[in-house]
Write a protein that holds these residues in place. Sequence first.
Motif, PDB file in Angstrom:
ATOM      1  N   ASP A  16      36.844  42.905  53.735  1.00  0.00           N
ATOM      2  CA  ASP A  16      36.493  43.960  54.687  1.00  0.00           C
ATOM      3  C   ASP A  16      35.286  44.784  54.231  1.00  0.00           C
ATOM      4  OD1 ASP A  16      37.546  45.440  52.628  1.00  0.00           O
ATOM      5  OD2 ASP A  16      39.120  46.401  53.817  1.00  0.00           O
ATOM      6  N   GLY A  17      34.636  44.411  53.142  1.00  0.00           N
ATOM      7  CA  GLY A  17      33.451  45.109  52.667  1.00  0.00           C
ATOM      8  C   GLY A  17      33.739  46.198  51.646  1.00  0.00           C
ATOM      9  N   THR A  18      35.010  46.516  51.422  1.00  0.00           N
ATOM     10  CA  THR A  18      35.380  47.539  50.452  1.00  0.00           C
ATOM     11  C   THR A  18      35.199  46.987  49.045  1.00  0.00           C
ATOM     12  OG1 THR A  18      37.086  48.246  52.005  1.00  0.00           O
ATOM     13  CG2 THR A  18      37.214  49.125  49.775  1.00  0.00           C
ATOM     14  N   SER A  19      34.592  47.788  48.178  1.00  0.00           N
ATOM     15  CA  SER A  19      34.488  47.347  46.784  1.00  0.00           C
ATOM     16  C   SER A  19      35.545  48.080  45.970  1.00  0.00           C
ATOM     17  CB  SER A  19      33.092  47.606  46.229  1.00  0.00           C
ATOM     18  OG  SER A  19      32.777  48.962  46.290  1.00  0.00           O
ATOM     19  N   VAL A  20      36.216  47.346  45.119  1.00  0.00           N
ATOM     20  CA  VAL A  20      37.276  47.904  44.288  1.00  0.00           C
ATOM     21  C   VAL A  20      37.013  47.529  42.837  1.00  0.00           C
ATOM     22  CG1 VAL A  20      39.070  47.935  46.067  1.00  0.00           C
ATOM     23  CG2 VAL A  20      38.775  45.913  44.665  1.00  0.00           C
ATOM     24  N   GLU A  21      37.514  48.377  41.938  1.00  0.00           N
ATOM     25  CA  GLU A  21      37.381  48.120  40.510  1.00  0.00           C
ATOM     26  C   GLU A  21      38.714  47.613  39.998  1.00  0.00           C
ATOM     27  OE1 GLU A  21      36.012  51.460  38.307  1.00  0.00           O
ATOM     28  OE2 GLU A  21      36.251  50.449  36.384  1.00  0.00           O
ATOM     29  N   LEU A  22      38.750  46.377  39.521  1.00  0.00           N
ATOM     30  CA  LEU A  22      39.965  45.811  38.948  1.00  0.00           C
ATOM     31  C   LEU A  22      40.042  46.254  37.500  1.00  0.00           C
ATOM     32  CD1 LEU A  22      39.813  42.182  40.352  1.00  0.00           C
ATOM     33  CD2 LEU A  22      41.171  44.083  41.191  1.00  0.00           C
ATOM     34  N   LYS A  23      41.123  46.928  37.179  1.00  0.00           N
ATOM     35  CA  LYS A  23      41.303  47.439  35.818  1.00  0.00           C
ATOM     36  C   LYS A  23      42.415  46.667  35.136  1.00  0.00           C
ATOM     37  CE  LYS A  23      39.949  52.122  36.976  1.00  0.00           C
ATOM     38  NZ  LYS A  23      40.332  53.520  36.951  1.00  0.00           N
ATOM     39  N   PRO A  24      42.404  46.594  33.808  1.00  0.00           N
ATOM     40  CA  PRO A  24      43.536  45.989  33.099  1.00  0.00           C
ATOM     41  C   PRO A  24      44.813  46.771  33.404  1.00  0.00           C
ATOM     42  CG  PRO A  24      41.670  46.299  31.634  1.00  0.00           C
ATOM     43  CD  PRO A  24      41.342  47.005  32.918  1.00  0.00           C
ATOM     44  N   ALA A  25      45.966  46.101  33.302  1.00  0.00           N
ATOM     45  CA  ALA A  25      47.253  46.734  33.592  1.00  0.00           C
ATOM     46  C   ALA A  25      47.481  47.932  32.691  1.00  0.00           C
ATOM     47  CB  ALA A  25      48.382  45.728  33.417  1.00  0.00           C
ATOM     48  N   GLN A  26      48.070  48.980  33.244  1.00  0.00           N
ATOM     49  CA  GLN A  26      48.416  50.185  32.500  1.00  0.00           C
ATOM     50  C   GLN A  26      49.930  50.345  32.556  1.00  0.00           C
ATOM     51  OE1 GLN A  26      46.316  52.330  30.905  1.00  0.00           O
ATOM     52  NE2 GLN A  26      44.608  50.967  31.377  1.00  0.00           N
ATOM     53  N   PHE A  27      50.530  50.789  31.484  1.00  0.00           N
ATOM     54  CA  PHE A  27      51.975  50.902  31.434  1.00  0.00           C
ATOM     55  C   PHE A  27      52.393  52.278  30.945  1.00  0.00           C
ATOM     56  CE2 PHE A  27      50.873  46.514  30.709  1.00  0.00           C
ATOM     57  CZ  PHE A  27      51.577  45.908  31.725  1.00  0.00           C
ATOM     58  N   GLY A  28      53.506  52.772  31.484  1.00  0.00           N
ATOM     59  CA  GLY A  28      54.221  53.913  30.934  1.00  0.00           C
ATOM     60  C   GLY A  28      53.477  55.212  30.790  1.00  0.00           C
TER      61      GLY A  28
END
Length: 154
Positions: free
Chosen positions: A97-109
């Motif tokens: 849809d044209g949206t840019s997103v930043e994929l980050k490493p998983a975060q926990f807790g």
Amino acid sequence: AGIRSISTARYLHSPYFLAKKMTPLEIATFMEERKVSYYLFGFTAALLEMIPIAGLLFSISNRVGASMWAFDLEKRQHMFARGEKKPKPPRIVELDDGTSVELKPAQFGGKNGFVEGGDMAGGWIEGDDGSTKAIGGRHVSGEGVVAGEEKKFA
């Protein structure tokens, strides 16, 4: 073999988990982070152990293979601790849809403002508007964000 794959891999790595004194939640999180690797290893091990007569020999070699893999996991962990390896940086991806997103490493807790009061096994994406969305996650305990729910963090 596919049905027994995860349980076979967990069984073969149980001495590793005992040596590290991991709790059941830590084991589940550790295996979830490496789910594909554990599935493939367990599938192959279970399949080889099903072969008549030769399966007895493969049960020994599978144990040796699990030990070698555990050694590699420890070696990798120590390389990160010494600073020889660095975590991968986030990636910016363009959606359909044209949206840019930043994929980050998983975060926990609850680290860095993520999932305060609970644990989440999964990843996060941050949209252009500053919203953060859980992707592929599973709510484990406490209060937190359910997969797909958007929540803004300061």
